[in-house]
Design an enzyme around this catalytic site. Sequence first.
Site, PDB file in Angstrom:
ATOM      1  N   SER A   1       0.796  -1.185  -0.052  1.00 29.85           N
ATOM      2  CA  SER A   1      -0.033   0.207   0.194  1.00 29.85           C
ATOM      3  C   SER A   1       0.965   1.329  -0.050  1.00 29.85           C
ATOM      4  CB  SER A   1      -0.788  -0.070   1.243  1.00 29.85           C
ATOM      5  OG  SER A   1      -0.437  -0.073   2.528  1.00 29.85           O
TER       6      SER A   1
ATOM      7  N   ASP B   1      -3.397   8.182   8.055  1.00 28.87           N
ATOM      8  CA  ASP B   1      -4.281   7.586   8.650  1.00 28.87           C
ATOM      9  C   ASP B   1      -3.801   6.558  10.040  1.00 28.87           C
ATOM     10  OD1 ASP B   1      -2.872   5.608   7.346  1.00 28.87           O
ATOM     11  OD2 ASP B   1      -4.563   5.104   5.876  1.00 28.87           O
TER      12      ASP B   1
ATOM     13  N   HIS C   1      -0.353   4.967   6.925  1.00 31.69           N
ATOM     14  CA  HIS C   1       0.237   5.671   5.613  1.00 31.69           C
ATOM     15  C   HIS C   1       0.759   7.113   5.914  1.00 31.69           C
ATOM     16  CE1 HIS C   1      -2.403   2.383   4.503  1.00 31.69           C
ATOM     17  NE2 HIS C   1      -1.466   2.045   3.979  1.00 31.69           N
TER      18      HIS C   1
END
Length: 376
Positions: free
Chosen positions: A41, A345, A348
Amino acid sequence: MENVKVFSIIIALFSVLSVESVGLKDLKTCNFGAVYNFGDSNSDTGGGSAAFWPAGKPCGETFFGRPVGRGCDGRLIIEFIAEHLGLPHLSPYLDSIGTSFRYGANFAIGGSTIRPQNESMSLNGVSPFSLDIQIVQFDQFKDRSGYFYNRSYPRDRHNLPRPEDFSKALYIFDIGQNDIAAGLRKKNDSAFHASVPDIVDQLAKAVQNLYEHGARTFWVHNTGPIGCLPVSLHYHDIKPEELDEQGCLKAQNAYSMEFNRQLKARVIKLREKLPRAALTYVDIYAAKYELIGNAKKQGFVEAANICCGFHEDEIQVYCGHKQNINGTEIYAGSCENPSDFISWDGVHYTEAANRWVAHRITNGSFSDPPLPIKHA
């Protein structure tokens, strides 16, 4: 063989020189025709959204103005790298709408690991698209795109990669954080340390596979300081002695550092094994740790603060989600100024933090050998 010897001597020299002392004006600039990225991610530009479920608001709000599949308010490090090289943002391999692969493709999927895990996306967010699957996807992509390119009219080739660009492309690896997270979940230090050689070996095999198919230039990121992620600091009861001078969990960062140590050693060995390859090891850990340690000096709030999400009074609501707390619905939205934050968040980084890291790694300050990416 003479060229191979010369290249080996150059690598050895640059390994002991600072970026400032290298005569870059005498080096040829790499005009990469494409970039191919493999990862999780941290570099997923929409593959996970195409494969599972789309990222919702408020992700993407800073740069794109809407959710576009990134776990961030805007651009990721991989996108700042592409911009630095004068290339467009990478289209996710799995995205079927509005994609162009002329200048590369992104095989990264959120939740992916290097080594396949006996876990699932629904159970704990682990993607089935581990690195070996991403490499299989690349192999198929290369074969099929070449087939259609050679059988298409020139006017129909604009979204397909040029076959000659595969050998001139930059191949980036930005993966490993979820392997470490899996080790932390199992709470077995000895088992994790025993698994690291195999994890690193899996990544080395991926590099070798690409090399055997013509890839020559590799940019290998190590993994960041997982013990500094705010999600770790907010979700655990922490004793002061568990933290280092930057307020990060020492035990978790030790996992990252061990993986990085073995990864760097393997990259060095790969240089000997793959004599026609240029392999750059990029110390993402050091870059991110430097940012975290100097957050306020660099214009950010405290590094442990989270922009998107609700984390108060032991109530944890993840970014973009809603939860009913004592009869009141709480929406975990974003902060007013994401550019003030390092963490988007809790896991990230924000676009602003990604830009900060990208600018420092592309100039070679955190690379081995210490060369800017345009000279890699």
